[in-house]
Design an enzyme around this catalytic site. Structure first.
Site, PDB file in Angstrom:
ATOM      1  N   ILE A  41       9.423  19.478  11.952  1.00 55.18           N
ATOM      2  CA  ILE A  41       9.372  19.467  10.487  1.00 55.18           C
ATOM      3  C   ILE A  41       9.361  18.004  10.039  1.00 55.18           C
ATOM      4  O   ILE A  41      10.123  17.181  10.576  1.00 55.18           O
ATOM      5  CB  ILE A  41      10.619  20.186   9.891  1.00 55.18           C
ATOM      6  CG1 ILE A  41      10.790  21.610  10.473  1.00 55.18           C
ATOM      7  CG2 ILE A  41      10.569  20.189   8.365  1.00 55.18           C
ATOM      8  CD1 ILE A  41       9.690  22.594  10.182  1.00 55.18           C
ATOM      9  N   LYS A  71      22.743  23.080  19.617  1.00 52.58           N
ATOM     10  CA  LYS A  71      22.057  24.116  18.836  1.00 52.58           C
ATOM     11  C   LYS A  71      22.188  25.485  19.512  1.00 52.58           C
ATOM     12  O   LYS A  71      22.337  26.502  18.837  1.00 52.58           O
ATOM     13  CB  LYS A  71      20.580  23.744  18.643  1.00 52.58           C
ATOM     14  CG  LYS A  71      20.362  22.470  17.816  1.00 52.58           C
ATOM     15  CD  LYS A  71      20.922  22.581  16.426  1.00 52.58           C
ATOM     16  CE  LYS A  71      20.485  21.431  15.531  1.00 52.58           C
ATOM     17  NZ  LYS A  71      21.039  21.511  14.169  1.00 52.58           N
ATOM     18  N   TYR A  93      21.465  17.743  22.254  1.00 53.50           N
ATOM     19  CA  TYR A  93      20.991  18.444  21.049  1.00 53.50           C
ATOM     20  C   TYR A  93      20.721  19.923  21.363  1.00 53.50           C
ATOM     21  O   TYR A  93      21.106  20.816  20.612  1.00 53.50           O
ATOM     22  CB  TYR A  93      19.728  17.731  20.572  1.00 53.50           C
ATOM     23  CG  TYR A  93      19.145  18.190  19.259  1.00 53.50           C
ATOM     24  CD1 TYR A  93      19.690  17.775  18.044  1.00 53.50           C
ATOM     25  CD2 TYR A  93      18.024  19.012  19.228  1.00 53.50           C
ATOM     26  CE1 TYR A  93      19.125  18.174  16.848  1.00 53.50           C
ATOM     27  CE2 TYR A  93      17.455  19.412  18.036  1.00 53.50           C
ATOM     28  CZ  TYR A  93      18.013  18.986  16.840  1.00 53.50           C
ATOM     29  OH  TYR A  93      17.448  19.389  15.656  1.00 53.50           O
ATOM     30  N   GLY A 109      24.732  18.262   4.764  1.00 56.42           N
ATOM     31  CA  GLY A 109      23.560  17.396   4.950  1.00 56.42           C
ATOM     32  C   GLY A 109      22.495  17.684   3.913  1.00 56.42           C
ATOM     33  O   GLY A 109      21.306  17.781   4.220  1.00 56.42           O
ATOM     34  N   ALA A 151      22.059  21.710  23.703  1.00 55.61           N
ATOM     35  CA  ALA A 151      23.343  22.387  23.931  1.00 55.61           C
ATOM     36  C   ALA A 151      24.047  22.672  22.610  1.00 55.61           C
ATOM     37  O   ALA A 151      24.596  23.760  22.404  1.00 55.61           O
ATOM     38  CB  ALA A 151      24.232  21.529  24.825  1.00 55.61           C
TER      39      ALA A 151
END
Ligand code: NAP
Length: 243
Positions: free
Chosen positions: A187, A158, A154, A9, A156
């Site tokens: 961010i 991470k 999300y 990414g 879970a």
């Protein structure tokens, strides 16, 4: 000897900033992306402007066969080199309350963040062990530490990567390979474009969102030789939000 780093990414946001940072540290950067080739080209240009070089390597981290093929093709063309630094950064959000969460929303997020971590890392770790040097940095999230409502998928994914970071760090520490996780809060990037910064900054002690460059700077330290004794850690970068 050229030092190679792969950033998943790397076409946008935090990943792009990490590519630029690694370039400034002298790495030849492999910029991975999934679908946005124009942005990947922009990252490559920025990497070159930072005084190094790089190349674009397209694959969907969630697609095991495609990932293996792209990495194996690269390895065959570079029989005397290896990727010494891996930044597992690719990730998406598909927020919804559990009550309404569709199977695809659950699966897509887990497939990219958690299974993507496995799909890429297991291919690269062997050479790091053989060469007795490697750096793996996983971009996780505040959400994976404290859990965020509307983000069970999300959080879970991470949290899974955080646990894998701690486990893998212990497997490979003796061979000079460190594995750490960086957990950003809010961010500025495409991912947070739809969030109300003015409202959310009230809960951030620093009073603002962070920048991709601030995250990249931390990653740059963790991949350095000086950081050899830091492993299995989850380092928050969130402007003081209590975790
Ligand atoms: P972003 O601006 O949306 O960029 C996401 C990047 O991931 C893009 O380069 C995208 O490639 C790539 N990607 C998405 N799915 C992929 C796949 N299946 N295979 C390969 N690449 C894929 O996001 P960001 O804010 O920079 O986030 C980067 C990482 O930081 C993510 O893991 C995210 O969860 C984490 N994070 C972000 C924040 C934040 O506030 N921004 C906070 C905590 C954690 P394309 O350009 O090809 O789509």
């Amino acid at each position: 000897m050229i030092k190679y780093a792969l950033v998943t990414g790397g076409s946008r946001g935090i990943g792009r900033a990490v590519c630029i940072r690694l370039a400034s540290l002298g790495y030849h950067v492999l910029i991975n992306y999934n679908s946005n080739s124009i942005e990947a080209e922009r990252t490559l240009e920025a990497v070159r402007n930072a005084g190094s070089d790089g190349e674009i390597i397209q694959f969907d981290v969630a697609n095991r066969a495609q990932t293996a093929n792209a990495i194996n093709v690269w390895a065959e063309k570079h029989p005397d080199s290896y990727i010494e630094t891996l930044v597992n950064n690719a990730g998406i959000r598909k927020d919804n309350l559990m009550l309404w969460m569709e199977p695809e929303e659950w699966d897509n997020v887990i497939d990219i963040s958690l299974n993507g971590f496995y799909n890429v890392t297991h291919l690269l770790v062997k050479n790091m062990l053989v060469k007795r040097f490697g750096r793996i940095v996983n971009i996780v999230s505040l959400s994976g530490i404290k859990g965020m409502p509307g983000q069970t998928n999300y959080s879970a994914s991470k949290a899974g990567v955080i646990a894998a970071t701690k486990a893998l760090a212990q497997e490979v520490a003796k061979k000079g390979v460190t594995v750490n996780a960086v957990a950003p809060g809010f961010i500025k990037s495409d991912m947070t474009q739809d969030l109300d910064e003015n409202e959310l900054k009230k809960i951030i002690p620093c009073g603002r969102f962070g920048t991709p460059e601030e995250v990249a700077s931390l990653v740059g330290f963790l991949v350095s030789k000086e950081a050899a004794y830091i492993t299995g850690e989850v380092i928050s970068i969130n402007g003081g939000v209590y975790t």
